[in-house]
Motif scaffolding. Sequence first.
Motif, PDB file in Angstrom:
ATOM      1  N   PHE A  35       0.842  -1.203   0.000  1.00 16.10           N
ATOM      2  CA  PHE A  35       0.000   0.000   0.000  1.00 16.10           C
ATOM      3  C   PHE A  35       0.873   1.247   0.000  1.00 16.10           C
ATOM      4  O   PHE A  35       1.968   1.247   0.548  1.00 16.10           O
ATOM      5  N   VAL A  36       0.355   2.324  -0.591  1.00 11.99           N
ATOM      6  CA  VAL A  36       1.004   3.634  -0.583  1.00 11.99           C
ATOM      7  C   VAL A  36      -0.021   4.645  -0.093  1.00 11.99           C
ATOM      8  O   VAL A  36      -1.182   4.612  -0.512  1.00 11.99           O
ATOM      9  N   TYR A  43       3.600   0.572   2.905  1.00 13.11           N
ATOM     10  CA  TYR A  43       3.257  -0.464   3.879  1.00 13.11           C
ATOM     11  C   TYR A  43       3.144  -1.806   3.170  1.00 13.11           C
ATOM     12  O   TYR A  43       2.775  -1.858   1.998  1.00 13.11           O
ATOM     13  N   ILE A  44       3.432  -2.893   3.919  1.00  9.23           N
ATOM     14  CA  ILE A  44       3.200  -4.241   3.421  1.00  9.23           C
ATOM     15  C   ILE A  44       2.602  -5.099   4.525  1.00  9.23           C
ATOM     16  O   ILE A  44       2.725  -4.788   5.710  1.00  9.23           O
ATOM     17  N   CYS A  45       1.960  -6.198   4.120  1.00 11.49           N
ATOM     18  CA  CYS A  45       1.498  -7.222   5.051  1.00 11.49           C
ATOM     19  C   CYS A  45       1.460  -8.543   4.304  1.00 11.49           C
ATOM     20  O   CYS A  45       1.430  -8.569   3.078  1.00 11.49           O
ATOM     21  N   GLY A  46       1.473  -9.632   5.052  1.00 12.55           N
ATOM     22  CA  GLY A  46       1.473 -10.960   4.451  1.00 12.55           C
ATOM     23  C   GLY A  46       2.855 -11.572   4.466  1.00 12.55           C
ATOM     24  O   GLY A  46       3.732 -11.159   5.222  1.00 12.55           O
ATOM     25  N   ARG A  52      13.902  -6.222   6.345  1.00 10.84           N
ATOM     26  CA  ARG A  52      14.276  -5.707   7.662  1.00 10.84           C
ATOM     27  C   ARG A  52      13.126  -5.816   8.648  1.00 10.84           C
ATOM     28  O   ARG A  52      13.293  -5.537   9.819  1.00 10.84           O
ATOM     29  N   LEU A  53      11.968  -6.182   8.189  1.00  8.68           N
ATOM     30  CA  LEU A  53      10.806  -6.249   9.060  1.00  8.68           C
ATOM     31  C   LEU A  53      10.917  -7.446   9.994  1.00  8.68           C
ATOM     32  O   LEU A  53      11.597  -8.415   9.693  1.00  8.68           O
ATOM     33  N   ARG A  63       5.119  -0.711   8.192  1.00  9.02           N
ATOM     34  CA  ARG A  63       5.634   0.378   7.364  1.00  9.02           C
ATOM     35  C   ARG A  63       7.007  -0.006   6.826  1.00  9.02           C
ATOM     36  O   ARG A  63       7.852  -0.514   7.551  1.00  9.02           O
ATOM     37  N   VAL A  64       7.223   0.253   5.554  1.00 10.28           N
ATOM     38  CA  VAL A  64       8.506   0.012   4.903  1.00 10.28           C
ATOM     39  C   VAL A  64       9.357   1.263   5.089  1.00 10.28           C
ATOM     40  O   VAL A  64       8.902   2.374   4.802  1.00 10.28           O
TER      41      VAL A  64
END
Length: 117
Positions: A35-36, A43-46, A52-53, A63-64
Amino acid sequence: DPHSGELHMSQPRRLEGLAHDKVVGASAGGMMSAFVTLAGDAYICGRHGPTRLPSREDHTMRRVQLPPGTRAIATSAGTMHALFLAAGGSVYALGANEAGQLGMGDHGGGRLPWERA
């Protein structure tokens, strides 16, 4: 309940992890979503492969960390990787890279968002 642990949802639900931001771009890959926001945050999920997350598989929005001053304007998610287009025209990639999909010239995982010009 957004954290119910359901593997499949039959009805659309609001993504509470992004409720505080206006989302202007979204992309769904095989096992991850990206997402932006209007502010230029990414942002990412999954399941996102090596980054680095904190976890390779995350059921919450993360958040990236793009370089300071970088504003994301678009995204595209693959099976376990994502690309983010920055306002200045650079592309940042992160996630799994087993098939060289990040364009890094090797098959190592994208532990950072790598800039690709």
